[in-house]
Design a protein around this motif. Sequence first.
Motif, PDB file in Angstrom:
ATOM      1  N   THR A 153       0.833  -1.210   0.000  1.00 27.44           N
ATOM      2  CA  THR A 153       0.000   0.000   0.000  1.00 27.44           C
ATOM      3  C   THR A 153       0.868   1.261   0.000  1.00 27.44           C
ATOM      4  O   THR A 153       0.580   2.238  -0.684  1.00 27.44           O
ATOM      5  N   LEU A 197       0.784   4.110  -2.813  1.00 26.83           N
ATOM      6  CA  LEU A 197       0.526   5.526  -2.537  1.00 26.83           C
ATOM      7  C   LEU A 197       1.527   6.426  -3.254  1.00 26.83           C
ATOM      8  O   LEU A 197       1.193   7.485  -3.789  1.00 26.83           O
ATOM      9  N   SER A 251      -8.387  12.164  -8.218  1.00 19.06           N
ATOM     10  CA  SER A 251      -9.291  11.178  -7.623  1.00 19.06           C
ATOM     11  C   SER A 251     -10.714  11.694  -7.643  1.00 19.06           C
ATOM     12  O   SER A 251     -10.947  12.914  -7.573  1.00 19.06           O
ATOM     13  N   LYS A 282     -10.372   3.645  -2.104  1.00 16.04           N
ATOM     14  CA  LYS A 282      -9.609   2.716  -1.239  1.00 16.04           C
ATOM     15  C   LYS A 282      -8.758   3.463  -0.228  1.00 16.04           C
ATOM     16  O   LYS A 282      -8.573   3.016   0.910  1.00 16.04           O
ATOM     17  N   ASN A 283      -8.241   4.652  -0.618  1.00 20.36           N
ATOM     18  CA  ASN A 283      -7.439   5.417   0.336  1.00 20.36           C
ATOM     19  C   ASN A 283      -8.308   6.006   1.447  1.00 20.36           C
ATOM     20  O   ASN A 283      -7.927   6.026   2.620  1.00 20.36           O
ATOM     21  N   SER A 298      -9.091   3.310   3.786  1.00 22.95           N
ATOM     22  CA  SER A 298      -7.957   2.997   4.656  1.00 22.95           C
ATOM     23  C   SER A 298      -7.894   3.968   5.827  1.00 22.95           C
ATOM     24  O   SER A 298      -7.664   3.575   6.973  1.00 22.95           O
ATOM     25  N   ILE A 345      -1.117   8.912   3.374  1.00 21.30           N
ATOM     26  CA  ILE A 345      -2.229   9.200   2.460  1.00 21.30           C
ATOM     27  C   ILE A 345      -2.583  10.683   2.517  1.00 21.30           C
ATOM     28  O   ILE A 345      -2.744  11.356   1.492  1.00 21.30           O
TER      29      ILE A 345
END
Length: 740
Positions: A581, A585, A593, A635-636, A639, A714
């Motif tokens: 991950t 990133l 995004s 997905k970020n 997380s 992130i």
Amino acid sequence: MADTLFSSSEPAAGATPLPSPAEQLVQANHRLSVVNQELDVANEQLRVANEQLLVANNQLRVYNEEIRTQAADLQRAEEAVSQLNTELTLTNAGLLDTIADSLQATEFARAEAEAQRLRLHRLVAEVPAMIAVLTGPEHVVELANDHFRAMFGHRELVGQPFCQAVPELAGQPFFDQLDDVYRTGETYTGTDVPVTLDRRHSGQLEHLFATYIFQATRDGAGRIEGLLIFAYEVTEQVRARLEREAGARQRQLVTDALPVLIAYVDQAQRYQFNNQAYEEWFHQSPRALRGQYVREVVGEAAYAAAASYIARALAGERVDFEACMPYRDDLVKHIRTTYVPDVQQERVVGFYCLINDITEQVQARAEIERQQQQLHDLFMHAPGPIVILEGAAFHFTLVNPAYQQLFPGRDLLGKPLLDALPELADTPIPRLCRQVFETGEPYVAEELPLQLARREGNPLEEIYCTFTYQARRDAHGAIDGVVVFAYDVTGSVRARREVEAGRAQVQALNQHLVRTNGDLDAFVYTASHDLQGPINNLAGLLHALDQEFPISARSVLAAQILSLMHGSIERFRHTLLELSTTARLQAEAGQVSPAVSLASMVRDVLLDLALPIAKTNAEFIINVDECPPITLSEKNLRSVVYNLLSNAIKYGHPDRPPFVQVRCYHEQGSLVVSVQDNGLGLSEEQQKQLFQVFQRMHTHVEGTGMGLYLVKKILDTIGGSIRVESTVGCGSTFRAVFPI
């Protein structure tokens, strides 16, 4: 008396003067009245006596009449007796000799019977069994020997009906059996019959077992006149037999439930016991296998492989061995076997056989060795420097070429750390290695300055390295060394220092760093991806071991080892995922995004956390419905939300259920998502290290120390930030800041 009453004599001189005639008359009348009363009493007594005499006379007449009647009867009886005497006189002459002979025979028979009775009593008393003689339909105890009386606490038995002497036998079958034998004359035998009896005559009932015979006794005419009881107490024998039978059943049940082969082989090499597992291998039931020779059952090839071990066991030696046994073409097994001799009275009569099927373990070992070799090859070909330091002295047991290039002229492999690099003695490295070795917690030392000689004998030079220290564990989960990932960042540090000298150099150095970081990210991503295969294979093999060895068959040590291996694999897998991950990133930096709904994301994450929420009784207050969409990949964002919410549950306070509040608000042109909990809280020192990689503030729960590092990375990637406010024992508030 008249002379006295009416005397007119003059009183003597000096005497008391006599009363007057009137007075004397009064006195005389009084005396006469008293005499009359006495006469009345006497007359009444005479009347009563006459009546009693009259009654006695009447009774006497009756008695006389009876006497006359009896006299007449007696006279008639005397006449009859006289006549009978006359007749007896006539017959006695002929019977005298017969009577004399009969009396002599009767006396002899009586003496013989008495002698036999005495012999019977003596025999009954001496026989080492319980004997009693009962008479009549009520079974009155006529005779009971000492053993019989001792069975009933030496209570009084003789002369009493058996049912009254031993009332606690009521409701048990014995009285009915006695009645049946007395009625039919057929002997009854009871074997190992349970008896409830007050054998000490104390009111305390005991449960016994007895074997007995009830037999009818007959008189001279063949009529049943009583019963004979002959009995033995067999409590100990029955209990011993029941224990043996229960033990045999329990042993069969236990051995049948075990996933191993258990057998007993006698001196002639024949099976005398087999558990159920034998049937699966040899397609014969345990009963069918008993009595067969080992050679006939396992086959010639397998017998040849085991013959020497069998001979040693039958010679009295305990034997443990592993072997590949070719029982049949379709049945080749790797086994671990134990033979335990059965020695009785200094003679080996057989041996116990315990066989474990380790076929899958052998294959798994080979696969693990293959994967370990593959991992070794991966380390050796990795572009980043890697070493493995083994044991408390930290011997170099693996040095990949990239690490050796840091010290091209120095021999490292096989040497302790401080022997190979003695200049490290005054640096933090030995202490950090010891810390990781003792705690198992990973540690990252970034841009650590060191004075090292790249070649032995050369002068020391200042270099900068970033080290990641990870504990290495053996198959039992114990720490046996430290894995070191080293990155020589000397050039980066020096380049950063030279940035002030000119923008051109800064740009060049930045390009170098980008390439270096790209290579490192590519390596991390590649390594994490390539390691997934071996890790998945290990997980599959462990799952196969779990299936082969059910929980009931595992020893405590085996269960602990399997649990530790599962935990190690899951932690390794989770670490690889987080490393992947991190690399992803970096690759996604700068990409556009879409906007994602925070409310929907929070709901989805809470569904994923349903099990730990239920387990801890956690309560969530969610107030994000008015929050605008957040520009971040789904997905970020997931997380970030998942790490913050799961940590609020994971690090809850042990004295209270977790209480978590989630809300969002605007602050100085940014969107803030706040997660407040009532958990363990963090000290100021812990807060300073919180967002570093592999940092874990609470080690009592599972984790890798990557979660919050990923959250920070992130947010840093999109120009956001994260901060924390916390009080030890009260809880923490995390605020994730998203740019709008």
